[in-house]
Design a protein around this motif. Sequence first.
Motif, PDB file in Angstrom:
ATOM      1  N   GLN A 148     -14.441   7.569   9.777  1.00  0.00           N
ATOM      2  CA  GLN A 148     -14.367   8.556   8.706  1.00  0.00           C
ATOM      3  C   GLN A 148     -13.015   8.462   8.015  1.00  0.00           C
ATOM      4  N   GLY A 149     -13.038   8.614   6.697  1.00  0.00           N
ATOM      5  CA  GLY A 149     -11.804   8.595   5.926  1.00  0.00           C
ATOM      6  C   GLY A 149     -11.335   7.212   5.535  1.00  0.00           C
ATOM      7  N   GLU A 150     -12.135   6.174   5.766  1.00  0.00           N
ATOM      8  CA  GLU A 150     -11.701   4.814   5.440  1.00  0.00           C
ATOM      9  C   GLU A 150     -11.482   4.628   3.943  1.00  0.00           C
ATOM     10  N   GLU A 151     -12.338   5.266   3.126  1.00  0.00           N
ATOM     11  CA  GLU A 151     -12.201   5.131   1.671  1.00  0.00           C
ATOM     12  C   GLU A 151     -10.895   5.747   1.194  1.00  0.00           C
ATOM     13  N   CYS A 152     -10.586   6.931   1.724  1.00  0.00           N
ATOM     14  CA  CYS A 152      -9.316   7.589   1.379  1.00  0.00           C
ATOM     15  C   CYS A 152      -8.139   6.722   1.805  1.00  0.00           C
ATOM     16  N   LEU A 153      -8.245   6.176   2.989  1.00  0.00           N
ATOM     17  CA  LEU A 153      -7.169   5.361   3.526  1.00  0.00           C
ATOM     18  C   LEU A 153      -6.953   4.118   2.673  1.00  0.00           C
ATOM     19  N   ALA A 154      -8.050   3.431   2.338  1.00  0.00           N
ATOM     20  CA  ALA A 154      -7.940   2.210   1.536  1.00  0.00           C
ATOM     21  C   ALA A 154      -7.368   2.506   0.150  1.00  0.00           C
ATOM     22  N   ALA A 155      -7.812   3.602  -0.459  1.00  0.00           N
ATOM     23  CA  ALA A 155      -7.330   3.952  -1.799  1.00  0.00           C
ATOM     24  C   ALA A 155      -5.833   4.261  -1.777  1.00  0.00           C
ATOM     25  N   ASN A 156      -5.384   4.981  -0.761  1.00  0.00           N
ATOM     26  CA  ASN A 156      -3.967   5.322  -0.675  1.00  0.00           C
ATOM     27  C   ASN A 156      -3.109   4.111  -0.331  1.00  0.00           C
ATOM     28  N   VAL A 157      -3.611   3.231   0.526  1.00  0.00           N
ATOM     29  CA  VAL A 157      -2.895   1.990   0.811  1.00  0.00           C
ATOM     30  C   VAL A 157      -2.712   1.191  -0.468  1.00  0.00           C
ATOM     31  N   ASP A 158      -3.785   1.052  -1.260  1.00  0.00           N
ATOM     32  CA  ASP A 158      -3.712   0.330  -2.526  1.00  0.00           C
ATOM     33  C   ASP A 158      -2.683   0.950  -3.465  1.00  0.00           C
ATOM     34  N   ALA A 159      -2.708   2.283  -3.551  1.00  0.00           N
ATOM     35  CA  ALA A 159      -1.816   2.982  -4.483  1.00  0.00           C
ATOM     36  C   ALA A 159      -0.354   2.782  -4.107  1.00  0.00           C
ATOM     37  N   VAL A 160      -0.032   2.912  -2.823  1.00  0.00           N
ATOM     38  CA  VAL A 160       1.357   2.754  -2.395  1.00  0.00           C
ATOM     39  C   VAL A 160       1.794   1.298  -2.548  1.00  0.00           C
ATOM     40  N   LEU A 161       0.922   0.355  -2.204  1.00  0.00           N
ATOM     41  CA  LEU A 161       1.267  -1.065  -2.364  1.00  0.00           C
ATOM     42  C   LEU A 161       1.556  -1.389  -3.827  1.00  0.00           C
ATOM     43  N   GLU A 162       0.807  -0.795  -4.743  1.00  0.00           N
ATOM     44  CA  GLU A 162       1.029  -1.061  -6.158  1.00  0.00           C
ATOM     45  C   GLU A 162       2.388  -0.526  -6.616  1.00  0.00           C
TER      46      GLU A 162
END
Length: 436
Positions: free
Chosen positions: A248-262
């Motif tokens: 649970q929460g993988e989508e949130c996690l992936a989106a936030n990882v992408d945002a911080v990496l950017e």
Amino acid sequence: MVPRLNTAFSGPLLEIERCFLDAMPEIERWLRGQWQEHTPPFYGSVDLRNSGFKLAPVDMNLFPGGFNNLDASFLPLCVQAAVTLIDRICPDAKRLLLIPENHTRNLFYLQNVAQLAAILRLTGLEVRLGSLLPEIDKPTPIELPDGTTLLLEPLVRSRYRLGLAGFEPCAVLLNNDLSAGIPQILQNLHEQVVLPPLHAGWAVRRKSNHFAAYDEVAGDFARLVGIDPWRINPYFSVCDSVNFHERQGEECLAANVDAVLELIREKYKQYGIEEPPYVVVKADAGTYGMGVMTVKDAAQVTGLNRRQRNKMSVIKEGLAVSQVIIQEGVYSDEVVGSGKQEGVAEPVVYMIDRFVVGGFYRVHSGRGRDENLNAPGMHFERLAFETSCSLPDQCQDPDAAPNRFYTYGVVARLAQLAASLELERTAPVEEQVSCA
């Protein structure tokens, strides 16, 4: 000893050190003014990462457990800071109850307790140790490796006070981070000061609250000295309602990882840094390096195998992880040793009240410069800081020992100031307690 800096980007860090040296009077005045408005925590330790182009705190511990790793030369600083603190909080204090973690088998930790108790006794306090363990039902001596003995005693609770048999303390000092929750025996002590306050424990505290406060402090400080706040401040984001076992929460996690990496990519491009950016995903509460993973691509958090999910799902005391912080990864380019003994190092700075009282290097020869060093196999270089973190020397180069350590001390004090704001903003509405 100053570890060598294995990086092609040492130039920009020297600019930070030079900037701090040039602005030293303004920095010290500004910090002094901040401490007039905010009360520092009783003590704290800050994990720093030095990438050459960036120096930033990545963790802040309000229940530090490594006083035994400080060199003996730092003892006078510790005692002086503790005296100043006690004079401000309770100048008439005579007795103090110290409550440690429940690690009765961890002799390294207990040596920390012994050293902390010794520092406090040198301030003129009578210090005794009370244990939260139910099996400690009588005074229990524990032999330490250095030949000394630590005496743990059972706690005695009255209506609004906590003590030991025949021992009424003026105040209670916790060296227990309350990861498993706030025990009933510590609640509603309306007639005693408890330090740090109960809401500083991991039962309540969240790393994201600390770094939100640090973001504010770093921004104000950066404007004062004229630097980009990113140079001393890691980006971060938060994901709630995560369950690694149930995915649970993988989508949130992936989106936030992408945002911080950017965000990191944009800064790397601005400064011409060719390193691949990364983030560290870790539990938003807890210590001991548990529930931590390094991520360089969002796809890494959506396909975790069973072993990885198990590793990320629990922290200290077996507590389940339900909220994580996604923090910008800061490369650690300081290296201690050579050949097979070479290890990546990160400075850990210790504070009592608003004063830097010492530090050491955490070293891990089996981990990379983009990995968590707080892991089995680490060791500490106790003699790392040959000089105080408070005595820069403008006659020497910016990366000379006193100047690099001063820079460490400034950033650590910014983290301590952020902890002050954090505790103020998360404090429950309670009746004020005075020492007695």
